[in-house]
Design a protein around this motif. Structure first.
Motif: not given
Length: 89
Positions: A11-14, A32-34, A72-78, A82-84
């Protein structure tokens, strides 16, 4: 015997969020929300490198079944608020 799939809610901003370091498997990404910003998943522990998936800005709420391995890993960039939820192991 199957391994349970952990879920993480973002649940994050950029921002850039490393969900997991090392090899793994991503099952689903639920949006859930963008806002007006793309969401990018990387096979890395940083917001760069091999792209696993990109969801365009302002995408409709939905669940994507990815069923993709990462090494290598899992990274999410918003790029915006967004709510994911990510299901992975």
């Amino acid at each position: 015997k199957s391994n349970p799939t952990p879920n993480v809610t973002v649940d994050a901003t950029a921002t850039t969020t490393t969900v997991k370091s090392g090899a793994g498997f991503i099952h689903t990404l639920t949006i859930g929300e963008t806002a007006a910003g793309a969401i990018t998943l990387y096979d890395n522990t940083a917001g760069s490198g091999t792209i696993i998936f990109v969801a365009k800005a302002s995408i409709v709420e939905q669940t994507f079944v990815l069923d993709v391995s990462f090494t290598v890993g899992l990274t999410i960039v918003t790029a915006a608020a967004s709510k994911l939820m990510v299901s992975y192991r």
